[in-house]
Design an enzyme around this catalytic site. Structure first.
Site, PDB file in Angstrom:
ATOM      1  N   ASP A 140    -143.011 -32.926  29.885  1.00  0.00           N
ATOM      2  CA  ASP A 140    -142.255 -32.324  28.785  1.00  0.00           C
ATOM      3  C   ASP A 140    -141.005 -31.644  29.357  1.00  0.00           C
ATOM      4  OD1 ASP A 140    -143.989 -30.350  29.965  1.00  0.00           O
ATOM      5  OD2 ASP A 140    -143.637 -29.010  28.269  1.00  0.00           O
TER       6      ASP A 140
ATOM      7  N   GLU B  44    -145.924 -27.653  29.557  1.00  0.00           N
ATOM      8  CA  GLU B  44    -145.628 -26.663  30.587  1.00  0.00           C
ATOM      9  C   GLU B  44    -144.495 -25.761  30.149  1.00  0.00           C
ATOM     10  OE1 GLU B  44    -144.148 -24.719  34.218  1.00  0.00           O
ATOM     11  OE2 GLU B  44    -143.033 -25.982  32.861  1.00  0.00           O
TER      12      GLU B  44
HETATM   13 ZN   LIG Z   1    -140.853 -27.474  35.434  1.00  0.00          ZN
END
Ligand SMILES: [Zn+2]
Length: 388
Positions: free
Chosen positions: A74, A144
């Site tokens: 992501d 994340e």
């Molecule tokens: Zn990163």
């Protein structure tokens, strides 16, 4: 023919995987890894109040030693796409630079790890080690950059519940500051948020003896907490630091002594403390400064604890590979913000080493194409040494 990290990085950047969207990035990796002989698992994790997130776990081999490459596909949003000279999801190469959201953070790093592993497997007869020992896995999350609730933490639990035991992990985050090879991250400071609340007694300013101004007590405590250092640093860490980030009374009336005053603060702390010992230290200092002032400290529940992978054989192996390929002696650093290494450290030794982070999260994020080749060579060297 060796695997090409540039091709893989461009393919990944063209997947618009802004958190929480998968964008095709994990489908792509699943396909590449499956063809190389990995057992690939795709897991979607959910939690009330947060978007569902797709993740990937792939493993080849089923014996120790087990080396994991971790990362996230992501990316943060591109912001105003008109401000980009090279469109954020086009993966254009110009002047020896690869442009695109995620080029540095961290599709570029994942591409290098995949390319290095494919080359390593090809050279070792399709297995991590010719004697059939050894395992390599990829633990890739799509969560994340946002709240990190449905990603690495659950993926590790999922794998561990099915018997996976990890020995070491390389997290391919952009760890380098200025040049490829300058920095390995071996840990992070802890982060703790709190609010200092001082209670007084409301009154008319013309009759201060009827009140008790909490601002007086608050400044007294603030001064003490800001003046005294928390420690002098440790072998692997800079000194801990407390910063007040806001002082709030919220009083809009000019002739009123307020009833309460608050101050928010954050502490970045090193391995001289545990969360519990640090809270006790702050509470003791506040009490000393407060005297008879009525006060309390409210601690936030979600905090990141300090951790460090002690320098030893694994950090030596990684640093040695970096020196051999780049000629640079990397610094073992514990600076910077948090990453998913804070979850991985509960399962195995983890270091972070990837590309140069200079343009991460910026407009026209880019990495030198030459760095992709160099990082792939470093990972390749690590794999050779690890499985020899
Ligand atoms: Zn990163």
């Amino acid at each position: 023919m060796p695997a090409d990290p540039l091709t893989i990085a461009r393919d990944l950047i063209r997947c618009p995987s802004v958190t929480p969207a998968e964008g095709g990035a994990l489908d792509y990796l699943a396909d590449v890894l499956q063809r190389a002989g990995f057992a690939v698992h795709r897991m979607t994790f959910s939690e009330p109040g947060t978007p569902d997130i797709e993740n990937l776990y792939a493993r080849i081999g089923n014996a120790a030693p087990h080396l994991m490459f971790a990362g996230h596909t992501d990316v943060v949003p591109p912001g105003d796409t008109g401000a980009w000279q090279h469109p954020p999801f086009a993966a254009e190469v110009a002047g020896g630079l690869l442009y695109g959201r995620g080029a540095a953070d961290m599709k570029g790093g994942i591409a290098c790890a995949v390319a290095a592993v494919l080359d390593h497997l090809a050279a070792a007869g399709g297995r991590p080690q010719e004697n059939s020992k050894g395992s390599i896995s990829f633990l890739i999350t799509g969560d994340e950059e946002s709240v990190a609730i449905n990603g690495t933490i659950k993926l590790l639990q999922w794998a561990a519940e099915r018997g996976a035991r990890f020995d070491h992990c390389i997290l391919a985050e952009p760890s380098n500051v200025e040049a490829l090879g300058d920095t390995i991250k071996i840990g992070r400071r802890g982060s703790l948020n709190g609010t200092l609340i001082v209670t007084g007694r409301q009154a008319h300013v013309a009759y201060p003896h009827r009140g008790e101004n909490p601002i007086r007590g608050l400044t007294q405590i603030l001064a003490k907490l800001m003046a005294e250092p928390l420690d002098a640093g440790s072998a692997n860490f800079q000194p801990s630091n407390l910063e007040f980030t806001s002082v709030d009374v919220g009083n809009t009336t000019v002739n009123l002594i307020p009833g309460e005053a608050r101050a928010r603060f954050n502490i970045r702390y090193n391995d001289c403390h545990t969360q519990a010992s640090l809270k006790a230290l702050i509470e003791r200092r506040a009490a000393e400064a407060a005297g008879s002032v009525r006060h309390a400290i409210a601690w936030d529940a979600s905090n990141a604890d300090v951790f460090v992978t002690a320098p030893g054989p694994f950090t030596d192996l990684v640093a040695g590979a970096i020196v051999a390929v780049t000629g640079r002696q990397p610094e073992l650093s514990t600076s910077g913000g948090t990453s998913d290494a804070r979850f991985i450290k509960d399962y195995c030794e983890v270091v972070e080493f990837g590309l140069v982070g200079q343009t991460m999260h910026q407009v026209d994020e880019h990495v030198p194409v030459a760095d992709l080749q160099t990082l792939t060579a470093v990972y390749r060297r690590i794999l050779e040494r690890y499985f020899s």
